[in-house]
Write a protein that holds these residues in place. Structure first.
Motif, short mmCIF file in Angstrom:
data_model
loop_
_atom_site.label_atom_id
_atom_site.label_comp_id
_atom_site.label_asym_id
_atom_site.label_seq_id
_atom_site.Cartn_x
_atom_site.Cartn_y
_atom_site.Cartn_z
N ALA A 167 8.82 1.24 -3.40
CA ALA A 167 8.00 1.62 -2.23
C ALA A 167 8.55 2.88 -1.57
CB ALA A 167 7.95 0.47 -1.23
N LEU A 168 9.87 2.99 -1.52
CA LEU A 168 10.46 4.20 -0.94
C LEU A 168 10.21 5.41 -1.83
CD1 LEU A 168 12.17 5.46 1.27
CD2 LEU A 168 14.21 4.81 -0.01
N LEU A 169 10.26 5.23 -3.14
CA LEU A 169 9.93 6.32 -4.06
C LEU A 169 8.49 6.78 -3.84
CD1 LEU A 169 10.68 8.02 -6.65
CD2 LEU A 169 9.58 6.18 -7.94
N SER A 170 7.57 5.83 -3.71
CA SER A 170 6.17 6.19 -3.49
C SER A 170 5.98 6.92 -2.17
CB SER A 170 5.31 4.92 -3.51
OG SER A 170 5.43 4.24 -4.75
N ALA A 171 6.72 6.50 -1.14
CA ALA A 171 6.56 7.13 0.17
C ALA A 171 7.12 8.54 0.22
CB ALA A 171 7.25 6.27 1.24
N SER A 172 8.12 8.83 -0.62
CA SER A 172 8.74 10.16 -0.57
C SER A 172 8.13 11.14 -1.56
CB SER A 172 10.25 10.04 -0.84
OG SER A 172 10.49 9.45 -2.10
N PHE A 174 4.79 10.55 -3.40
CA PHE A 174 3.36 10.43 -3.69
C PHE A 174 2.52 10.56 -2.42
CE2 PHE A 174 5.34 8.58 -7.35
CZ PHE A 174 4.48 8.86 -8.40
N PRO A 175 1.32 11.12 -2.55
CA PRO A 175 0.40 11.13 -1.40
C PRO A 175 -0.12 9.72 -1.13
CG PRO A 175 -0.69 12.01 -3.36
CD PRO A 175 0.76 11.82 -3.72
N THR A 176 -0.74 9.55 -0.03
CA THR A 176 -1.14 8.21 0.41
C THR A 176 -2.11 7.54 -0.56
OG1 THR A 176 -2.86 9.26 1.77
CG2 THR A 176 -0.76 8.72 2.84
N ASP A 177 -2.96 8.30 -1.23
CA ASP A 177 -3.95 7.70 -2.12
C ASP A 177 -3.37 7.31 -3.48
OD1 ASP A 177 -3.54 10.33 -2.77
OD2 ASP A 177 -5.63 10.73 -3.34
N GLU A 178 -2.10 7.64 -3.74
CA GLU A 178 -1.48 7.29 -5.03
C GLU A 178 -0.31 6.32 -4.88
OE1 GLU A 178 -2.30 11.57 -7.33
OE2 GLU A 178 -0.26 10.94 -6.80
N ARG A 179 0.01 5.94 -3.67
CA ARG A 179 1.21 5.12 -3.46
C ARG A 179 1.03 3.70 -4.00
NH1 ARG A 179 2.79 7.02 2.72
NH2 ARG A 179 3.29 9.19 2.16
N THR A 180 -0.13 3.15 -3.87
CA THR A 180 -0.34 1.78 -4.34
C THR A 180 -0.16 1.68 -5.84
OG1 THR A 180 -1.89 1.35 -2.51
CG2 THR A 180 -1.96 -0.14 -4.40
N ALA A 182 1.47 3.77 -7.78
CA ALA A 182 2.84 4.09 -8.15
C ALA A 182 3.77 2.90 -7.94
CB ALA A 182 3.33 5.29 -7.34
N THR A 183 3.63 2.24 -6.82
CA THR A 183 4.46 1.05 -6.55
C THR A 183 4.15 -0.06 -7.54
OG1 THR A 183 4.49 1.65 -4.20
CG2 THR A 183 5.18 -0.58 -4.77
N GLY A 184 2.87 -0.25 -7.86
CA GLY A 184 2.49 -1.30 -8.80
C GLY A 184 3.01 -1.05 -10.19
N VAL A 185 2.99 0.20 -10.64
CA VAL A 185 3.50 0.52 -11.98
C VAL A 185 4.99 0.21 -12.06
CG1 VAL A 185 4.00 2.43 -13.55
CG2 VAL A 185 1.74 2.22 -12.52
N ALA A 186 5.76 0.61 -11.05
CA ALA A 186 7.21 0.37 -11.08
C ALA A 186 7.54 -1.12 -11.04
CB ALA A 186 7.86 1.09 -9.91
N LEU A 187 6.83 -1.87 -10.22
CA LEU A 187 7.13 -3.30 -10.11
C LEU A 187 6.68 -4.08 -11.34
CD1 LEU A 187 6.25 -3.96 -6.35
CD2 LEU A 187 8.52 -3.69 -7.38
N ASN A 188 5.53 -3.74 -11.89
CA ASN A 188 5.02 -4.46 -13.06
C ASN A 188 5.79 -4.12 -14.33
OD1 ASN A 188 2.99 -5.96 -11.76
ND2 ASN A 188 1.63 -4.18 -11.77
#
Length: 302
Positions: A167-172, A174-180, A182-188
């Motif tokens: 989530a921190l990687l996505s926040a630093s 990725f733009p707001t429309d890609e954060r979900t 990005a976080t899902g790919v890393a966790l899955n």
């Protein structure tokens, strides 16, 4: 507010890298934030964000692959190295819980990049201990059960350092429309790692002699992951991708608590007032009682 010690930074540009963009840090496109149809700010998005997501996802995949590498070949492993599969899982989960408790403190001290690199280092060391291939550690043999337990301890300690930070990687990055996504790919990627453990384990290991080469394959892949992360992984892009971007760079400064303040005796305000006189509700001085019959002078509080 941007802290000078760089522990937590939000969207102000000073919190991000000041080096000029080049190579992977060339912006791929520029998007704007709007409020009521009025364009307010423009933000650059860099293609390197996908590389950062790849390395973090790859580490999550490898950690669960290593954790479940013994599961499809449990009988062969127990017969060869005399290890208890249930004890391996217990050690892994205990180490994972301990590292999860200390992960916020480690992240605050080291920052995102150094925390992920540290986790990749523990993962690589664990795989090397399990497979051997070093001057001081040869291949696994029947009397090396302790090495298998050490592996699961190190991997359990390493996993929260990159599993709790997508989530921190996505926040630093990725733009707001890609954060979900990005976080899902890393966790899955953890689930993909479990699948790799069962697919490759059952296909590559058919007898006892196949176990050590299989573990050596994992060591090689973990070493490649560590080198790639240490070389290319970064805290943040040169400029923030959105107005809500944040990055943690960490600080090694440790504040020493001042315990002396708990032992300093504070003056009693009521006692001071009684000794020096008091004021009435209209902030007018009250005269002290005239006991001796002499003229009294009003006393004011300083």
């Amino acid at each position: 507010r941007v802290h000078s010690d760089a522990s937590v930074h939000s969207s102000p540009r000073g919190a991000f890298r000041s080096t000029p963009p080049r190579g992977l840090y060339e912006p791929t496109h520029i998007h704007s934030s709007q409020n009521g149809g009025i364009e307010e700010k423009s933000f650059k998005v860099y293609s390197a964000r996908w590389l950062m997501l790849f390395w973090m996802s790859f580490l999550n995949l490898l950690s669960d692959w290593t954790c479940y590498s013994v599961a499809p070949i449990a009988i062969l492993t127990m017969e060869s190295f005399h290890v208890d599969a249930e004890s391996l899982v217990t050690i892994f989960l205990a180490a994972n819980a301990i590292a999860s408790a200390f992960e916020p403190m480690i992240l605050g001290r080291l920052g995102l990049r150094k925390t992920v690199v540290f986790g990749a280092l523990l993962l690589m060391l664990g795989s090397i201990v399990k497979s051997g291939g070093t001057p001081f550690l040869g291949p696994l043999c029947a009397n090396d059960a302790w090495r298998v337990y050490v592996v699961f301890l190190l991997v359990g300690l390493s996993q929260p350092l990159y599993q709790c930070t997508p989530a921190l990687l996505s926040a630093s990055w990725f733009p707001t429309d890609e954060r979900t996504i990005a976080t899902g790919v890393a966790l899955n990627s953890n689930q993909l790692g479990i699948g790799c453990a069962f697919v490759f384990g059952s296909q590559l290991v058919t007898k006892v002699d196949d176990i050590v080469p299989y573990f050596q394959l994992l060591s090689f892949v973990s070493t490649v992951a560590f080198i790639g992360v240490a070389w290319q992984f970064d805290d943040s892009p040169p400029t923030p991708p959105s107005d809500t971007a944040r990055v943690i760079r960490g600080t090694m400064e440790v504040g020493i608590p001042n315990f002396g303040k708990f032992f300093v005796r504070k003056p009693n305000v009521e006692t001071m007032v009684n000794r020096r006189g008091s004021l009435d509700s209209n902030n007018k001085p009250r005269k002290s009682p005239n006991i001796s019959g002499q003229k009294q002078t009003p006393i004011f509080m300083n």
